[in-house]
Design a protein around this motif. Structure first.
Motif, PDB file in Angstrom:
ATOM      1  N   ALA A 145       0.740 -16.572   4.704  1.00 23.70           N
ATOM      2  CA  ALA A 145       0.974 -15.151   4.980  1.00 23.70           C
ATOM      3  C   ALA A 145       0.422 -14.882   6.370  1.00 23.70           C
ATOM      4  CB  ALA A 145       0.293 -14.253   3.950  1.00 23.70           C
ATOM      5  N   CYS A 146       1.131 -14.061   7.145  1.00 23.34           N
ATOM      6  CA  CYS A 146       0.690 -13.795   8.515  1.00 23.34           C
ATOM      7  C   CYS A 146       1.143 -12.406   8.948  1.00 23.34           C
ATOM      8  CB  CYS A 146       1.245 -14.852   9.470  1.00 23.34           C
ATOM      9  SG  CYS A 146       0.693 -14.638  11.184  1.00 23.34           S
ATOM     10  N   GLN A 147       0.186 -11.609   9.366  1.00 23.38           N
ATOM     11  CA  GLN A 147       0.502 -10.275   9.863  1.00 23.38           C
ATOM     12  C   GLN A 147       1.308 -10.378  11.158  1.00 23.38           C
ATOM     13  OE1 GLN A 147      -2.816  -7.821  11.163  1.00 23.38           O
ATOM     14  NE2 GLN A 147      -1.907  -6.020  10.212  1.00 23.38           N
ATOM     15  N   HIS A 148       2.284  -9.498  11.301  1.00 21.09           N
ATOM     16  CA  HIS A 148       3.161  -9.394  12.476  1.00 21.09           C
ATOM     17  C   HIS A 148       4.168 -10.534  12.579  1.00 21.09           C
ATOM     18  CE1 HIS A 148       0.566  -6.142  13.533  1.00 21.09           C
ATOM     19  NE2 HIS A 148      -0.454  -6.909  13.874  1.00 21.09           N
ATOM     20  N   ASP A 149       4.236 -11.406  11.591  1.00 14.90           N
ATOM     21  CA  ASP A 149       5.275 -12.438  11.586  1.00 14.90           C
ATOM     22  C   ASP A 149       6.521 -11.858  10.918  1.00 14.90           C
ATOM     23  OD1 ASP A 149       6.379 -14.930  12.065  1.00 14.90           O
ATOM     24  OD2 ASP A 149       5.854 -15.672  10.075  1.00 14.90           O
ATOM     25  N   ARG A 150       7.672 -12.049  11.536  1.00 12.88           N
ATOM     26  CA  ARG A 150       8.919 -11.484  11.021  1.00 12.88           C
ATOM     27  C   ARG A 150       9.834 -12.626  10.582  1.00 12.88           C
ATOM     28  NH1 ARG A 150       9.303  -6.073  13.749  1.00 12.88           N
ATOM     29  NH2 ARG A 150      11.543  -6.016  13.349  1.00 12.88           N
ATOM     30  N   LEU A 151       9.988 -12.783   9.275  1.00 18.68           N
ATOM     31  CA  LEU A 151      10.897 -13.800   8.756  1.00 18.68           C
ATOM     32  C   LEU A 151      12.352 -13.397   8.966  1.00 18.68           C
ATOM     33  CD1 LEU A 151       9.094 -14.747   5.416  1.00 18.68           C
ATOM     34  CD2 LEU A 151       9.118 -16.006   7.564  1.00 18.68           C
ATOM     35  N   TYR A 193       5.696  -2.445   7.397  1.00 21.02           N
ATOM     36  CA  TYR A 193       4.889  -1.257   7.617  1.00 21.02           C
ATOM     37  C   TYR A 193       5.815  -0.069   7.880  1.00 21.02           C
ATOM     38  CZ  TYR A 193       1.043  -4.575   8.349  1.00 21.02           C
ATOM     39  OH  TYR A 193       0.114  -5.567   8.199  1.00 21.02           O
ATOM     40  N   SER A 194       5.289   1.109   7.781  1.00 21.27           N
ATOM     41  CA  SER A 194       6.078   2.308   8.061  1.00 21.27           C
ATOM     42  C   SER A 194       6.595   2.262   9.496  1.00 21.27           C
ATOM     43  CB  SER A 194       5.231   3.567   7.860  1.00 21.27           C
ATOM     44  OG  SER A 194       4.820   3.679   6.515  1.00 21.27           O
ATOM     45  N   GLY A 195       7.876   2.583   9.661  1.00 19.44           N
ATOM     46  CA  GLY A 195       8.468   2.585  10.986  1.00 19.44           C
ATOM     47  C   GLY A 195       9.136   1.283  11.369  1.00 19.44           C
ATOM     48  N   TYR A 196       8.989   0.230  10.518  1.00 24.42           N
ATOM     49  CA  TYR A 196       9.634  -1.067  10.767  1.00 24.42           C
ATOM     50  C   TYR A 196       9.120  -1.775  12.016  1.00 24.42           C
ATOM     51  CZ  TYR A 196      13.379   0.267   7.483  1.00 24.42           C
ATOM     52  OH  TYR A 196      14.096   0.651   6.390  1.00 24.42           O
ATOM     53  N   ASP A 197       8.115  -1.235  12.677  1.00 22.03           N
ATOM     54  CA  ASP A 197       7.667  -1.853  13.915  1.00 22.03           C
ATOM     55  C   ASP A 197       7.029  -3.212  13.674  1.00 22.03           C
ATOM     56  OD1 ASP A 197       5.643  -0.468  12.541  1.00 22.03           O
ATOM     57  OD2 ASP A 197       4.355  -0.488  14.316  1.00 22.03           O
ATOM     58  N   SER A 198       6.492  -3.416  12.484  1.00 21.82           N
ATOM     59  CA  SER A 198       5.822  -4.682  12.197  1.00 21.82           C
ATOM     60  C   SER A 198       5.680  -4.832  10.687  1.00 21.82           C
ATOM     61  CB  SER A 198       4.449  -4.725  12.873  1.00 21.82           C
ATOM     62  OG  SER A 198       3.850  -5.994  12.706  1.00 21.82           O
ATOM     63  N   ARG A 239       0.848  -1.188   0.000  1.00 19.11           N
ATOM     64  CA  ARG A 239       0.000   0.000   0.000  1.00 19.11           C
ATOM     65  C   ARG A 239       0.886   1.242   0.000  1.00 19.11           C
ATOM     66  NH1 ARG A 239      -3.537  -1.221   5.249  1.00 19.11           N
ATOM     67  NH2 ARG A 239      -1.393  -1.170   6.040  1.00 19.11           N
ATOM     68  N   PRO A 240       0.334   2.384  -0.387  1.00 14.38           N
ATOM     69  CA  PRO A 240       1.157   3.603  -0.457  1.00 14.38           C
ATOM     70  C   PRO A 240       1.836   3.967   0.857  1.00 14.38           C
ATOM     71  CG  PRO A 240      -0.921   3.931  -1.607  1.00 14.38           C
ATOM     72  CD  PRO A 240      -1.029   2.613  -0.911  1.00 14.38           C
ATOM     73  N   ASP A 241       1.220   3.612   1.997  1.00 14.37           N
ATOM     74  CA  ASP A 241       1.806   3.988   3.279  1.00 14.37           C
ATOM     75  C   ASP A 241       2.731   2.917   3.856  1.00 14.37           C
ATOM     76  OD1 ASP A 241      -0.317   2.274   3.624  1.00 14.37           O
ATOM     77  OD2 ASP A 241      -0.973   3.148   5.516  1.00 14.37           O
ATOM     78  N   ASP A 242       2.971   1.809   3.135  1.00 20.16           N
ATOM     79  CA  ASP A 242       3.911   0.792   3.599  1.00 20.16           C
ATOM     80  C   ASP A 242       5.344   1.251   3.364  1.00 20.16           C
ATOM     81  OD1 ASP A 242       2.032  -1.072   4.492  1.00 20.16           O
ATOM     82  OD2 ASP A 242       1.803  -1.953   2.494  1.00 20.16           O
ATOM     83  N   ARG A 243       6.254   0.757   4.195  1.00 21.54           N
ATOM     84  CA  ARG A 243       7.669   1.105   4.034  1.00 21.54           C
ATOM     85  C   ARG A 243       8.247   0.454   2.786  1.00 21.54           C
ATOM     86  NH1 ARG A 243      11.803   2.242   2.704  1.00 21.54           N
ATOM     87  NH2 ARG A 243      13.714   2.796   3.819  1.00 21.54           N
TER      88      ARG A 243
END
Length: 232
Positions: free
Chosen positions: A194-200, A166-171, A120-124
Protein backbone atom coordinates in the motif's frame (compact mmCIF):
# COMPACT_ATOMS: atom_id res chain seq x y z
CA UNK A 1 27.20 8.97 62.26
CA UNK A 2 30.33 11.11 62.61
CA UNK A 3 30.49 14.70 61.43
CA UNK A 4 32.74 13.80 58.45
CA UNK A 5 30.50 10.91 57.44
CA UNK A 6 27.44 13.16 57.59
CA UNK A 7 29.23 15.79 55.49
CA UNK A 8 30.16 13.17 52.88
CA UNK A 9 26.60 11.85 52.81
CA UNK A 10 25.17 15.33 52.19
CA UNK A 11 27.71 15.89 49.40
CA UNK A 12 26.67 12.67 47.67
CA UNK A 13 22.98 13.57 47.98
CA UNK A 14 23.65 17.03 46.58
CA UNK A 15 25.44 15.61 43.52
CA UNK A 16 22.64 13.10 42.95
CA UNK A 17 20.08 15.93 43.02
CA UNK A 18 22.20 17.98 40.60
CA UNK A 19 22.47 15.00 38.24
CA UNK A 20 18.71 14.43 38.31
CA UNK A 21 18.09 18.09 37.51
CA UNK A 22 20.47 17.93 34.55
CA UNK A 23 18.74 14.79 33.23
CA UNK A 24 15.29 16.37 33.59
CA UNK A 25 16.43 19.42 31.63
CA UNK A 26 18.47 17.66 28.92
CA UNK A 27 16.18 14.70 28.18
CA UNK A 28 13.37 16.66 26.46
CA UNK A 29 15.97 18.72 24.59
CA UNK A 30 17.64 15.57 23.24
CA UNK A 31 14.28 14.03 22.31
CA UNK A 32 13.17 17.16 20.46
CA UNK A 33 16.52 17.42 18.72
CA UNK A 34 16.33 13.82 17.55
CA UNK A 35 12.83 14.40 16.20
CA UNK A 36 13.89 17.54 14.32
CA UNK A 37 16.84 15.73 12.74
CA UNK A 38 14.75 12.71 11.70
CA UNK A 39 11.06 13.43 12.38
CA UNK A 40 9.74 10.18 10.90
CA UNK A 41 12.46 7.78 11.98
CA UNK A 42 10.12 6.03 14.40
CA UNK A 43 7.60 5.34 11.62
CA UNK A 44 9.91 3.38 9.31
CA UNK A 45 11.55 0.00 9.53
CA UNK A 46 12.40 -3.30 7.93
CA UNK A 47 12.44 -6.96 8.91
CA UNK A 48 13.48 -10.04 6.97
CA UNK A 49 14.13 -13.74 7.37
CA UNK A 50 14.79 -16.51 4.87
CA UNK A 51 14.19 -20.25 4.74
CA UNK A 52 12.64 -20.64 8.16
CA UNK A 53 10.73 -23.83 8.89
CA UNK A 54 6.98 -23.55 9.22
CA UNK A 55 7.01 -23.74 13.01
CA UNK A 56 9.81 -21.16 13.32
CA UNK A 57 8.23 -18.80 10.79
CA UNK A 58 4.81 -18.92 12.43
CA UNK A 59 6.25 -17.37 15.58
CA UNK A 60 7.31 -14.36 13.50
CA UNK A 61 4.17 -13.91 11.37
CA UNK A 62 1.01 -12.32 12.76
CA UNK A 63 -0.92 -12.86 9.52
CA UNK A 64 -0.45 -16.64 9.40
CA UNK A 65 -3.81 -18.03 8.14
CA UNK A 66 -5.63 -19.92 10.88
CA UNK A 67 -6.66 -22.73 8.50
CA UNK A 68 -3.11 -23.49 7.28
CA UNK A 69 -1.40 -26.18 9.34
CA UNK A 70 2.16 -25.47 10.42
CA UNK A 71 3.22 -28.97 9.36
CA UNK A 72 2.05 -28.25 5.80
CA UNK A 73 4.63 -25.47 5.38
CA UNK A 74 8.17 -26.59 4.66
CA UNK A 75 9.88 -23.21 4.35
CA UNK A 76 9.08 -19.49 4.55
CA UNK A 77 11.03 -16.42 3.46
CA UNK A 78 9.56 -13.01 4.28
CA UNK A 79 10.58 -9.37 4.01
CA UNK A 80 8.54 -6.38 5.17
CA UNK A 81 9.47 -2.72 4.78
CA UNK A 82 7.34 0.17 5.96
CA UNK A 83 7.33 3.95 6.23
CA UNK A 84 4.89 6.48 7.63
CA UNK A 85 2.61 6.19 4.58
CA UNK A 86 3.54 2.96 2.77
CA UNK A 87 4.56 -0.66 3.16
CA UNK A 88 5.63 -3.64 1.05
CA UNK A 89 5.72 -7.33 1.96
CA UNK A 90 7.29 -10.18 0.00
CA UNK A 91 6.78 -13.91 0.66
CA UNK A 92 8.21 -17.14 -0.70
CA UNK A 93 6.42 -20.10 0.86
CA UNK A 94 7.02 -23.78 0.13
CA UNK A 95 3.85 -25.79 0.81
CA UNK A 96 1.37 -28.16 -0.82
CA UNK A 97 -1.24 -27.03 -3.34
CA UNK A 98 -4.27 -27.17 -1.03
CA UNK A 99 -2.53 -25.18 1.71
CA UNK A 100 -1.29 -22.66 -0.86
CA UNK A 101 -4.87 -22.09 -1.99
CA UNK A 102 -5.93 -21.42 1.60
CA UNK A 103 -3.03 -19.04 2.18
CA UNK A 104 -3.71 -17.15 -1.06
CA UNK A 105 -7.41 -16.86 -0.22
CA UNK A 106 -6.46 -15.33 3.13
CA UNK A 107 -4.08 -12.82 1.52
CA UNK A 108 -6.72 -11.58 -0.91
CA UNK A 109 -9.59 -11.46 1.55
CA UNK A 110 -7.39 -9.54 4.01
CA UNK A 111 -6.34 -7.07 1.30
CA UNK A 112 -9.94 -6.42 0.31
CA UNK A 113 -11.07 -6.09 3.92
CA UNK A 114 -8.22 -3.75 4.85
CA UNK A 115 -8.95 -1.60 1.80
CA UNK A 116 -12.57 -1.20 2.85
CA UNK A 117 -11.64 -0.55 6.47
CA UNK A 118 -9.15 2.15 5.46
CA UNK A 119 -11.95 4.41 4.20
CA UNK A 120 -12.64 7.53 6.23
CA UNK A 121 -15.81 9.64 6.19
CA UNK A 122 -14.08 12.40 4.22
CA UNK A 123 -12.69 10.07 1.50
CA UNK A 124 -14.28 10.12 -1.95
CA UNK A 125 -14.54 6.34 -2.05
CA UNK A 126 -12.94 3.03 -2.98
CA UNK A 127 -12.44 1.31 -6.32
CA UNK A 128 -11.32 -2.30 -6.34
CA UNK A 129 -10.94 -5.21 -8.73
CA UNK A 130 -10.03 -8.89 -8.64
CA UNK A 131 -8.25 -10.13 -11.74
CA UNK A 132 -5.41 -12.23 -13.17
CA UNK A 133 -2.11 -10.65 -14.24
CA UNK A 134 0.95 -12.25 -15.88
CA UNK A 135 3.87 -12.87 -13.57
CA UNK A 136 6.15 -11.80 -12.17
CA UNK A 137 3.70 -9.33 -10.65
CA UNK A 138 4.30 -5.56 -10.76
CA UNK A 139 6.07 -4.19 -7.69
CA UNK A 140 4.12 -0.94 -7.49
CA UNK A 141 5.89 1.85 -5.57
CA UNK A 142 7.70 -0.65 -3.39
CA UNK A 143 8.95 0.37 0.03
CA UNK A 144 12.52 -0.80 0.53
CA UNK A 145 14.58 -3.07 -1.70
CA UNK A 146 13.38 -6.29 -3.27
CA UNK A 147 14.86 -9.26 -1.35
CA UNK A 148 17.53 -11.34 -3.07
CA UNK A 149 15.44 -14.51 -2.84
CA UNK A 150 12.47 -12.96 -4.69
CA UNK A 151 12.46 -14.65 -8.13
CA UNK A 152 8.91 -15.70 -9.09
CA UNK A 153 8.49 -17.51 -12.42
CA UNK A 154 6.39 -16.18 -15.33
CA UNK A 155 3.12 -17.74 -14.17
CA UNK A 156 -0.35 -16.24 -13.78
CA UNK A 157 -0.83 -14.25 -10.59
CA UNK A 158 -4.10 -13.62 -8.84
CA UNK A 159 -4.47 -9.91 -8.10
CA UNK A 160 -6.61 -7.88 -5.72
CA UNK A 161 -6.08 -4.20 -6.48
CA UNK A 162 -7.71 -1.15 -4.93
CA UNK A 163 -7.59 2.63 -5.11
CA UNK A 164 -8.79 4.67 -2.17
CA UNK A 165 -9.53 8.13 -3.53
CA UNK A 166 -9.32 11.25 -1.42
CA UNK A 167 -11.93 13.95 -1.86
CA UNK A 168 -11.38 15.86 -5.09
CA UNK A 169 -9.60 12.95 -6.85
CA UNK A 170 -6.31 14.80 -6.53
CA UNK A 171 -4.67 11.83 -4.84
CA UNK A 172 -5.28 8.59 -3.02
CA UNK A 173 -3.74 5.33 -1.83
CA UNK A 174 -2.79 2.46 -4.12
CA UNK A 175 -3.19 -0.98 -2.55
CA UNK A 176 -2.71 -4.47 -3.97
CA UNK A 177 -1.97 -8.11 -3.26
CA UNK A 178 -0.58 -10.62 -5.76
CA UNK A 179 -0.24 -14.39 -5.31
CA UNK A 180 1.06 -17.01 -7.70
CA UNK A 181 1.65 -20.72 -7.10
CA UNK A 182 4.44 -22.58 -8.87
CA UNK A 183 3.02 -26.10 -8.86
CA UNK A 184 6.24 -27.68 -10.13
CA UNK A 185 8.22 -26.38 -7.15
CA UNK A 186 5.25 -26.22 -4.76
CA UNK A 187 6.06 -22.60 -3.97
CA UNK A 188 3.65 -19.75 -3.30
CA UNK A 189 4.86 -16.25 -4.17
CA UNK A 190 3.19 -13.24 -2.53
CA UNK A 191 3.64 -9.50 -2.92
CA UNK A 192 1.41 -7.10 -0.97
CA UNK A 193 1.69 -3.34 -0.70
CA UNK A 194 0.00 0.00 0.00
CA UNK A 195 1.37 3.44 -0.85
CA UNK A 196 -0.06 6.90 -0.43
CA UNK A 197 -0.21 8.99 -3.63
CA UNK A 198 0.34 5.94 -5.84
CA UNK A 199 -2.23 5.77 -8.65
CA UNK A 200 -2.94 2.30 -10.03
CA UNK A 201 -5.43 3.87 -12.43
CA UNK A 202 -7.39 7.07 -12.92
CA UNK A 203 -10.80 7.57 -11.25
CA UNK A 204 -13.61 5.58 -12.91
CA UNK A 205 -11.08 3.69 -15.08
CA UNK A 206 -10.89 0.39 -13.21
CA UNK A 207 -9.11 -2.37 -15.17
CA UNK A 208 -11.22 -5.20 -16.57
CA UNK A 209 -11.94 -7.85 -13.99
CA UNK A 210 -14.26 -8.79 -11.15
CA UNK A 211 -14.95 -5.34 -9.67
CA UNK A 212 -15.75 -5.44 -5.95
CA UNK A 213 -16.06 -1.71 -5.31
CA UNK A 214 -16.85 1.40 -7.36
CA UNK A 215 -17.18 5.07 -6.64
CA UNK A 216 -20.71 4.59 -7.94
CA UNK A 217 -21.77 1.46 -6.09
CA UNK A 218 -24.93 1.17 -8.22
CA UNK A 219 -22.90 0.33 -11.32
CA UNK A 220 -22.84 -3.26 -12.50
CA UNK A 221 -19.42 -4.90 -11.97
CA UNK A 222 -17.42 -6.60 -14.68
CA UNK A 223 -17.38 -10.39 -14.40
CA UNK A 224 -14.05 -12.19 -14.68
CA UNK A 225 -14.82 -14.76 -12.02
CA UNK A 226 -14.21 -17.83 -14.18
CA UNK A 227 -10.76 -16.68 -15.24
CA UNK A 228 -9.89 -15.70 -11.66
CA UNK A 229 -10.64 -19.24 -10.49
CA UNK A 230 -7.90 -20.65 -12.71
CA UNK A 231 -5.04 -19.05 -10.76
CA UNK A 232 -4.19 -17.89 -7.26
Amino acid sequence: MTRNAWRNFRTVVRYVVYACCVIVVLFPILVCGSFLINPFGGFAGSSEFANKTGSAAKRSINEWPSNVATAAVRSVSRKRDYSIDSHSTWYKIELDTASAQLWADSVHSDRERHSRESLRPDDRGLEGVRRIVPGPPPLHSKTGDTPDWWSPPPIDFRATEAMKWYSGYDSGVGQAAYTGYDADKQTLWVYEYACQHDRLWEPDQIPDGDVFSRLNENAEPNDATERRKRAF
